[in-house]
Design an enzyme around this catalytic site. Structure first.
Site: not given
Length: 362
Positions: A222, A235, A238, A262, A294, A296, A317, A322
């Site tokens: 990000c 982001c 985190q 994403r 998303d 990803r 997470t 994930k």
């Protein structure tokens, strides 16, 4: 051994060609077409394409929904280009920045006859090039000679189908010690996909025991949050909180995956931000651009962890997708470690949307 490029190498060429506005030739099912990404197309090249046949615009069903166009092919719509359509008309159709200012784009004629396999592959290629998911296709004959005479990249549906959906093997290129604020016992590993896409990084803190669950974080790149300190997301905080916790525990692995926005790329992420300025939330913005919530691929993270020798993880997470992807790839998730950092008045709607629409956990 032949000097000719492999399918992986030709796909890399194709992504570069599409970003430069150069046509790619797609063949399959007894058909062939010239393909150009709308974002990089010019009036001059569009005029040249018309000399080969009648152009058709391929857009995703997400974008078609915004345009109120019929997506007869399910996941995409094929739109007939009017004979007088110029690039201004095309750009207004595929780029949602002026949707509110110019809401009426039609009438649009969606095609429903014949297969849409080439159009589907064209959208997948344009997405892989991190461009707006829209392509112009012109049916052609004698695809082999056309590609050879014009030095164009040629791909078959069979090649694309087998390769684009597959996870590219990762090469562990190099690693080196990097003392970090979070821990002086830091080591950065560089992993490079064989398909020519972006490198990914693993930041290893300490010396995690490969026989025990490792504290791990899959962090998507990000630029705005991690580098600029943007308040629109959480982001950056985190990222730093995850590294700090790993440093405090003395061991961990943070995977820094280059899947900006994403998975739609930084330019499209900025387009989504522009739409958010108009009042749309992050999911609505992605859909108006033509993307899914998303895009990803978290299999990348699982593959890197396996290459590093880990079999189980304590996953940091709030995203259940994930966890499911890690488990689906054969890694054991022994614990979900919640990660909360960086909430502020500027990103409150963004965080609420992730919870309400993307299922993020508290």
């Amino acid at each position: 051994m032949t000097l000719a490029p492999t399918i992986l190498e030709r796909l890399t060429r194709a992504r570069g060609d599409l970003r430069m506005g150069v046509p790619v030739v797609l063949t399959g099912g007894g058909e062939a077409a010239l393909v150009v990404a709308v974002e990089a197309l010019t009036d001059a090249r569009l005029a040249t394409l018309r000399g080969f046949g009648v152009p058709v615009l391929a857009i995703t069903s997400r974008r078609a929904e915004t345009l109120k166009a019929r997506a007869y092919d399910g996941d995409l719509a094929r739109i007939a280009l009017p004979a007088d359509a110029a690039m201004g008309w095309l750009r207004a159709l595929v780029d949602p920045k002026d949707d509110l200012r110019v809401p009426m784009k039609g009438p649009l004629q969606s095609l429903r006859d014949g297969p849409a396999d080439l159009h589907r592959a064209a959208i997948a290629l344009v997405k892989a090039a991190h461009l707006l998911p829209a392509a112009v296709l012109v049916p052609v004959s004698k695809a082999l000679s056309l590609a050879a005479d014009n030095a164009l990249t040629l791909l078959t549906l069979e090649e694309i189908g087998q390769t684009l959906s597959a996870l590219s093997p990762m090469v562990d290129v190099v690693s080196a010690k990097v003392p970090l604020v979070a821990s002086q016992a830091g080591r950065v590993h560089i992993f490079r996909p064989e398909n020519g896409t972006e490198d990914h990084y693993a930041i290893e803190i300490g010396k995690p025991d490969r026989d025990l669950p490792v504290l791990a974080r899959l962090h998507s790149a990000c630029f705005t949050g991690d580098v600029l300190g943007s308040l629109k997301c959480d982001c950056g905080p985190q990222l730093r909180a995850a590294l700090a916790q790993m440093g405090a525990e003395g061991a961990g692995v943070l995977l820094y995956l280059n899947q900006e926005g994403r998975g739609i790329g930084l330019a499209n992420k900025m387009r989504a931000y522009s739409l958010q300025d108009q009042g749309f939330d992050t999911v609505e913005a992605n859909h108006r651009l033509g993307f899914e919530d998303d895009e990803r691929d978290f299999r990348i993270g699982a593959d890197i962890l396996r290459q590093m020798g880990f079999k189980s993880v304590r996953l940091m997470t709030n995203n259940p997708k994930k966890i499911a992807m890690m488990q689906g790839c054969g890694l054991i998730v022994t614990e979900r470690v919640a990660l909360h950092a960086g909430e502020n008045p500027q990103n409150a709607l963004y965080l609420r949307t992730k919870a309400d629409k993307s299922g993020h956990l508290p």
